[in-house]
Motif scaffolding. Structure first.
Motif, PDB file in Angstrom:
ATOM      1  N   GLU A  20      16.600  39.936  14.908  1.00  0.00           N
ATOM      2  CA  GLU A  20      17.782  39.188  15.338  1.00  0.00           C
ATOM      3  C   GLU A  20      17.959  37.930  14.496  1.00  0.00           C
ATOM      4  OE1 GLU A  20      18.046  38.542  19.555  1.00  0.00           O
ATOM      5  OE2 GLU A  20      17.217  40.518  20.023  1.00  0.00           O
ATOM      6  N   GLU A  21      16.834  37.308  14.098  1.00  0.00           N
ATOM      7  CA  GLU A  21      16.906  36.086  13.300  1.00  0.00           C
ATOM      8  C   GLU A  21      17.405  36.361  11.873  1.00  0.00           C
ATOM      9  OE1 GLU A  21      14.278  37.194  14.895  1.00  0.00           O
ATOM     10  OE2 GLU A  21      13.497  35.662  16.271  1.00  0.00           O
ATOM     11  N   GLN A  22      17.137  37.547  11.351  1.00  0.00           N
ATOM     12  CA  GLN A  22      17.507  37.877   9.978  1.00  0.00           C
ATOM     13  C   GLN A  22      18.938  38.395   9.835  1.00  0.00           C
ATOM     14  OE1 GLN A  22      14.399  40.813   9.503  1.00  0.00           O
ATOM     15  NE2 GLN A  22      13.274  39.505   8.054  1.00  0.00           N
ATOM     16  N   LEU A  23      19.531  38.821  10.927  1.00  0.00           N
ATOM     17  CA  LEU A  23      20.770  39.590  10.838  1.00  0.00           C
ATOM     18  C   LEU A  23      21.898  38.826  10.150  1.00  0.00           C
ATOM     19  CD1 LEU A  23      22.403  42.109  11.431  1.00  0.00           C
ATOM     20  CD2 LEU A  23      22.906  41.168  13.704  1.00  0.00           C
ATOM     21  N   ASP A  24      22.165  37.592  10.566  1.00  0.00           N
ATOM     22  CA  ASP A  24      23.310  36.873  10.014  1.00  0.00           C
ATOM     23  C   ASP A  24      23.163  36.664   8.514  1.00  0.00           C
ATOM     24  OD1 ASP A  24      24.580  36.770  12.425  1.00  0.00           O
ATOM     25  OD2 ASP A  24      23.910  34.738  12.926  1.00  0.00           O
ATOM     26  N   ALA A  25      21.963  36.276   8.073  1.00  0.00           N
ATOM     27  CA  ALA A  25      21.750  36.043   6.639  1.00  0.00           C
ATOM     28  C   ALA A  25      21.945  37.336   5.857  1.00  0.00           C
ATOM     29  CB  ALA A  25      20.356  35.478   6.396  1.00  0.00           C
ATOM     30  N   TRP A  26      21.446  38.442   6.404  1.00  0.00           N
ATOM     31  CA  TRP A  26      21.600  39.726   5.704  1.00  0.00           C
ATOM     32  C   TRP A  26      23.059  40.147   5.657  1.00  0.00           C
ATOM     33  CZ3 TRP A  26      23.313  44.612   7.154  1.00  0.00           C
ATOM     34  CH2 TRP A  26      23.039  45.648   6.247  1.00  0.00           C
ATOM     35  N   LEU A  27      23.769  39.990   6.762  1.00  0.00           N
ATOM     36  CA  LEU A  27      25.184  40.366   6.778  1.00  0.00           C
ATOM     37  C   LEU A  27      25.975  39.582   5.734  1.00  0.00           C
ATOM     38  CD1 LEU A  27      25.943  40.686  10.603  1.00  0.00           C
ATOM     39  CD2 LEU A  27      25.993  42.530   8.900  1.00  0.00           C
ATOM     40  N   GLY A  28      25.554  38.342   5.470  1.00  0.00           N
ATOM     41  CA  GLY A  28      26.243  37.532   4.476  1.00  0.00           C
ATOM     42  C   GLY A  28      26.139  38.078   3.069  1.00  0.00           C
ATOM     43  N   THR A  29      25.190  38.976   2.836  1.00  0.00           N
ATOM     44  CA  THR A  29      25.036  39.587   1.508  1.00  0.00           C
ATOM     45  C   THR A  29      25.744  40.927   1.405  1.00  0.00           C
ATOM     46  OG1 THR A  29      23.002  40.812   2.058  1.00  0.00           O
ATOM     47  CG2 THR A  29      22.760  38.511   1.356  1.00  0.00           C
ATOM     48  N   GLN A  30      26.358  41.370   2.489  1.00  0.00           N
ATOM     49  CA  GLN A  30      26.941  42.713   2.530  1.00  0.00           C
ATOM     50  C   GLN A  30      28.460  42.682   2.405  1.00  0.00           C
ATOM     51  OE1 GLN A  30      24.852  45.507   2.665  1.00  0.00           O
ATOM     52  NE2 GLN A  30      23.407  43.811   2.280  1.00  0.00           N
ATOM     53  N   PRO A  31      29.060  43.775   1.919  1.00  0.00           N
ATOM     54  CA  PRO A  31      30.520  43.851   1.834  1.00  0.00           C
ATOM     55  C   PRO A  31      31.169  43.734   3.215  1.00  0.00           C
ATOM     56  CG  PRO A  31      29.480  45.702   0.688  1.00  0.00           C
ATOM     57  CD  PRO A  31      28.404  44.996   1.428  1.00  0.00           C
ATOM     58  N   GLU A  32      32.403  43.340   3.218  1.00  0.00           N
ATOM     59  CA  GLU A  32      33.121  43.179   4.486  1.00  0.00           C
ATOM     60  C   GLU A  32      33.178  44.493   5.260  1.00  0.00           C
ATOM     61  OE1 GLU A  32      37.457  41.562   6.137  1.00  0.00           O
ATOM     62  OE2 GLU A  32      37.043  41.649   3.989  1.00  0.00           O
ATOM     63  N   ALA A  33      33.283  45.611   4.543  1.00  0.00           N
ATOM     64  CA  ALA A  33      33.345  46.905   5.227  1.00  0.00           C
ATOM     65  C   ALA A  33      32.074  47.160   6.014  1.00  0.00           C
ATOM     66  CB  ALA A  33      33.570  48.022   4.211  1.00  0.00           C
ATOM     67  N   THR A  34      30.932  46.776   5.447  1.00  0.00           N
ATOM     68  CA  THR A  34      29.658  46.951   6.149  1.00  0.00           C
ATOM     69  C   THR A  34      29.596  46.038   7.362  1.00  0.00           C
ATOM     70  OG1 THR A  34      28.512  47.581   4.118  1.00  0.00           O
ATOM     71  CG2 THR A  34      27.157  46.749   5.929  1.00  0.00           C
ATOM     72  N   GLN A  35      30.030  44.806   7.182  1.00  0.00           N
ATOM     73  CA  GLN A  35      30.033  43.869   8.310  1.00  0.00           C
ATOM     74  C   GLN A  35      30.902  44.397   9.448  1.00  0.00           C
ATOM     75  OE1 GLN A  35      30.904  39.816   7.114  1.00  0.00           O
ATOM     76  NE2 GLN A  35      29.990  40.135   5.094  1.00  0.00           N
ATOM     77  N   ASN A  36      32.061  44.903   9.103  1.00  0.00           N
ATOM     78  CA  ASN A  36      32.978  45.401  10.136  1.00  0.00           C
ATOM     79  C   ASN A  36      32.418  46.640  10.829  1.00  0.00           C
ATOM     80  OD1 ASN A  36      34.782  43.389   9.546  1.00  0.00           O
ATOM     81  ND2 ASN A  36      35.998  44.633   8.124  1.00  0.00           N
ATOM     82  N   ALA A  37      31.795  47.518  10.030  1.00  0.00           N
ATOM     83  CA  ALA A  37      31.246  48.749  10.604  1.00  0.00           C
ATOM     84  C   ALA A  37      30.148  48.431  11.613  1.00  0.00           C
ATOM     85  CB  ALA A  37      30.709  49.646   9.499  1.00  0.00           C
TER      86      ALA A  37
END
Length: 460
Positions: A20-37
């Motif tokens: 849970e602690e890592q999720l936001d930082a990892w999402l910041g490195t991912q494309p918007e499509a991945t974040q939305n999915a």
């Protein structure tokens, strides 16, 4: 089928393990499509949660598994095994930066999660397979998983198909696969060769009692494993209530555990001289069953007053332990589903063990933490020795009063090992409810910890 890792390939699906602690930082490195999915699937990184993203062909392109918080992880084990059951079909490779020890444990859990007991009914397989992560000892983990699978299979098989002859055949099959030698003493030959307690406990059953003796290896320290092989326990003339008989197919769980451990040792060619002794019996009711009040003479010459025929496991182990001790091996270990008192003390998940050797305890408990195979040390409490001395005979198989039942049972067994280092495990051998990597049913306990601790225990 053997439990094994999927072969490495370019088509394996990356699996990102995210707390849970890592999720936001990892999402910041991912494309918007991945974040939305992931947002649309409600992925928060909670423990056991999964989500996947499909490619244009509709097949999984990547997947994520929640690793929760440190506090949540402390409340269980084999966390990715829980996630594996929720992932789409495919071969997965872990891409996250987990340390080697964590990867090894999670890889083992994933393999254990793919176990199925399908002898009597076809079971759906685990669809998600794991590619062995880099940096782990994959053959060793596969050996542990398959040793555990053998233990589970033996315990899960009901007594009509897992009586003393069937347990003997399972040992013979293992010996054949591993190049071990095996001898078996059966029926009245037990009396002729001085195993009176094994014969007495098993003589009332249609399927004859026997002592299974398997040997492997000709160099290194001598390790002798002794497993209780009571294939079904009615309680004898002190008949159990029906509800208490419901799980008695698992009363050979000690035998199943030592066979699983032996398979691990032999598969990985551990440099020991291994001996496995299994007294295999059924505690049945018939006109020739042994009786409360009988006094029996053991192989060691100690006499035993029978105050409860339902305390039979320690009797068959006594003769086997006496035989083990005659060779003075470097270590004797017994494993048995021996007492209800142990379950009352520590519940079904912990394997209580007895050892007077602090070095043994230290090595075992270090290994238990590493292998997620929990154990708990219990005392050979000498002041309780008087509780197992009935006066009319050397020993009492079922002291009155109900106090310290697992300790008095362990003290009873220790009387039959005079010349060798000795440890005893009073296991439950059963998982009462489904948990990650541990389906409801037969289970190994303390075997992975012992396997990992052997180099320290035997100075290999």
């Amino acid at each position: 089928m053997p439990l094994s890792f999927a072969p490495s390939s370019d088509t394996s699906i990356p699996l990102h393990v995210l707390s849970e602690e890592q999720l936001d930082a990892w999402l910041g490195t991912q494309p918007e499509a991945t974040q939305n999915a992931l947002a649309s699937q409600g992925f928060t990184g909670a423990l056991g949660q999964t989500a996947s993203i499909a490619g244009q062909d509709g097949l999984p392109l990547m997947a994520v598994a929640g690793y929760g918080t440190a506090a949540a992880r402390r409340r269980g084990r084999f966390h990715l095994a829980g996630a594996a059951a929720k992932l789409p079909k495919g071969d997965y490779r872990i891409t996250s930066d987990l340390d080697a020890g964590t990867l090894a444990v999670e890889a083992l859990g994933w393999l254990l999660a793919s176990y199925r007991f399908d002898r009597y009914r076809k079971q759906p397989p685990l669809l998600a397979r794991l590619v062995a992560p880099e940096g782990i000892n994959a053959p060793r983990i596969e050996a542990q998983a398959n040793g555990e699978a053998l233990t589970r299979d033996l315990i899960n098989t009901p007594a009509n198909d897992m009586g003393p002859p069937d347990l003997e055949q399972a040992a013979r099959d293992l010996a054949g696969r591993q190049g071990a030698a095996i001898t078996v003493i059966t029926g009245d030959d037990l009396l002729a060769q001085n195993f009176p307690l094994i014969h007495t406990v098993g003589r009332a059953a249609d399927r004859a009692p026997r002592l299974i003796d398997m040997r492997w290896g000709d160099t290194g320290p001598k390790l002798t494993l002794v497993g209780k092989g009571v294939c079904f326990d009615t309680g004898g003339l002190n008949l159990k209530p029906g509800a208490s008989m419901g799980l008695m197919k698992k009363d050979m769980g000690g035998a199943a555990a030592v066979l699983g451990l032996a398979q691990m040792i032999m598969t990985m060619d551990v440099p020991v001289q291994l001996r496995v002794l299994i007294p295999a019996v059924e505690n049945a009711v018939a006109g020739n069953a042994f009786r409360p009040g009988d006094i029996l003479t053991s192989r060691k010459g100690l006499t035993v007053e029978i105050n409860n025929t339902d305390a039979e496991g320690r009797l068959v182990l006594a003769d086997a332990l006496a035989l083990a001790d005659e060779e003075q091996p470097d270590q004797v270990i017994s494993m048995a589903t021996l007492t209800g008192a142990a379950r009352v003390a520590v519940g079904p998940d912990l394997a209580p063990y007895f050892s007077d050797d602090s070095a043994f305890a230290s090595a075992l408990e270090t290994a238990a933490l590493k292998e997620c195979d929990p154990v708990w040390r219990m005392p050979f409490h000498a002041p309780y020795e008087a509780m197992i001395e009935p006066g009319i005979a050397d020993l009492d198989n079922a002291p009155k009063g109900g106090f310290a039942g697992c300790i008095t049972a362990a003290l009873f067994l220790r009387r039959f090992v005079s010349d060798s280092p000795y440890a005893h495990f009073d296991i439950y051998g059963w998982q009462p409810a489904d948990a990650p990597a541990r389906p409801k049913g037969g289970t190994g306990q303390a075997t992975r910890a012992l396997f990992d601790a052997l180099p320290a225990l035997l100075e290999l």
